[in-house]
Write an enzyme that holds these catalytic residues in place. Structure first.
Site, PDB file in Angstrom:
ATOM      1  N   PRO A   2       0.827  -1.213   0.000  1.00 19.68           N
ATOM      2  CA  PRO A   2       0.000   0.000   0.000  1.00 19.68           C
ATOM      3  C   PRO A   2       0.858   1.259   0.000  1.00 19.68           C
ATOM      4  O   PRO A   2       1.919   1.298   0.614  1.00 19.68           O
ATOM      5  CB  PRO A   2      -0.818  -0.107   1.278  1.00 19.68           C
ATOM      6  CG  PRO A   2      -0.257  -1.226   2.062  1.00 19.68           C
ATOM      7  CD  PRO A   2       0.626  -2.034   1.180  1.00 19.68           C
ATOM      8  N   GLU A   3       0.416   2.271  -0.723  1.00 21.72           N
ATOM      9  CA  GLU A   3       1.129   3.543  -0.768  1.00 21.72           C
ATOM     10  C   GLU A   3       0.335   4.567   0.052  1.00 21.72           C
ATOM     11  O   GLU A   3      -0.648   4.225   0.691  1.00 21.72           O
ATOM     12  CB  GLU A   3       1.296   3.974  -2.236  1.00 21.72           C
ATOM     13  CG  GLU A   3       2.078   2.959  -3.048  1.00 21.72           C
ATOM     14  CD  GLU A   3       2.241   3.331  -4.518  1.00 21.72           C
ATOM     15  OE1 GLU A   3       2.310   4.523  -4.836  1.00 21.72           O
ATOM     16  OE2 GLU A   3       2.291   2.405  -5.350  1.00 21.72           O
ATOM     17  N   ARG A 123       2.250 -13.443   4.514  1.00 23.71           N
ATOM     18  CA  ARG A 123       3.687 -13.691   4.330  1.00 23.71           C
ATOM     19  C   ARG A 123       4.563 -13.180   5.470  1.00 23.71           C
ATOM     20  O   ARG A 123       5.761 -13.361   5.459  1.00 23.71           O
ATOM     21  CB  ARG A 123       4.128 -13.102   2.984  1.00 23.71           C
ATOM     22  CG  ARG A 123       3.467 -13.857   1.824  1.00 23.71           C
ATOM     23  CD  ARG A 123       3.747 -13.198   0.500  1.00 23.71           C
ATOM     24  NE  ARG A 123       5.168 -13.223   0.166  1.00 23.71           N
ATOM     25  CZ  ARG A 123       5.689 -12.598  -0.898  1.00 23.71           C
ATOM     26  NH1 ARG A 123       4.910 -11.902  -1.689  1.00 23.71           N
ATOM     27  NH2 ARG A 123       6.970 -12.668  -1.147  1.00 23.71           N
TER      28      ARG A 123
END
Ligand SMILES: [Zn+2]
Length: 284
Positions: A2-3, A123
């Protein structure tokens, strides 16, 4: 990952829901994600969330004297659940994730109103850290400028570009040392709107191009926030509403498709290991 717009969307959603709520317990199921010393437990449990904030791509829970910092990285997800609704941000939520907790739940915060915040991560690159106010301020001061804040001035932008004359403009925008929050999507989109090819060396940009790019970056970020970010962000409430910036993308993820401006074909290549999208006609 996400930015800025995606993280900002999560922060705004969470702020509405958990501001002023008291944490009554924290359950750590994975110490790689969140290592909390026993002596620090008291700095979290029974503390009230004063606000949920963002700095760079981090989500910050302001506990007053301490700050819980959350980075979602590739597959992190925050899900807040109460009896009546579920809000989620980060890695897209799929039906399987709605079973809570699930096998990807790494940390669970419980609140005084029976709300529960899950940090899920497939992850396990994401993390949570607890910082004292001093350490938070140190970290904060070491980070680059926020592109939506007043100190992202044209002078500042010119100054940081002047150190990078031999680097491509795209890679320079991704360097979090100077300006934070811009990742692959918004670098490509900003360069398209500014009409600059991503692989141009910074030293070849004219003063007018630099000014244009500087003015475009905050506009695109704000517009993306308005649309609740791009794909990474998935929001589900009682009505099952979702929001998405993906329809507004001009070049990112559109390789081989027609340019929305000139009808040429959007190109793609690797630049510094990152997929980079542009239009040959619209960008000089
Ligand atoms: Zn074009």
């Amino acid at each position: 990952m996400p930015e800025l717009p995606e993280v900002e969307t999560i922060v705004r959603d969470l702020n509405k829901k958990i501001k002023n709520k008291k944490i009554i317990s924290v359950e750590i199921l994975d110490k790689k994600v969140f290592h909390l010393a026993k002596s620090d437990l008291k700095n979290v449990v029974s503390k009230k969330i004063k606000a949920v904030k963002r700095r760079a791509k981090m989500i910050i829970f302001d506990l007053g004297d301490y700050f819980l910092m959350v980075h979602l990285k590739m597959t992190g997800q925050l899900v807040y659940q109460t009896k009546n609704f579920l809000i989620a941000g980060g890695h897209p939520i799929i039906n399987q994730d709605k079973e809570l907790p699930n096998k990807f739940s790494r940390v669970i915060f419980k609140f005084n109103d029976k709300g529960i915040l899950y940090f899920n991560d497939i992850r396990r690159f994401g993390w949570i850290k607890l910082l004292s106010k001093n350490n938070f301020l140190k970290l904060n001061n070491g980070l680059g400028v926020e592109p939506l804040e007043k100190n992202f001035t044209l002078e500042y932008f010119k100054k940081f570009l002047s150190h990078k004359s031999k680097t491509s403009i795209k890679q320079t925008l991704l360097e979090q040392k100077y300006v934070v929050g811009i990742g692959n999507i918004y670098a490509d989109e900003s360069l398209f709107t500014a009409g600059i090819k991503p692989f141009r060396k910074v030293g070849t940009l004219s003063a007018a191009e630099i000014k244009k790019l500087w003015s475009v970056i905050p506009k695109i970020l704000k517009y993306a926030i308005k649309h609740r970010g791009t794909s990474f962000n998935d929001y589900v409430d009682a009505q099952g509403e979702t929001g998405n910036f993906i329809k507004c993308l001009k070049v990112y993820g559109r390789a081989g498709e027609r340019c929305k401006k000139c009808a040429g074909i959007i190109k793609k290549m690797k630049l510094g290991g990152r997929g980079t999208h542009w239009c040959d006609k619209c960008q000089k």
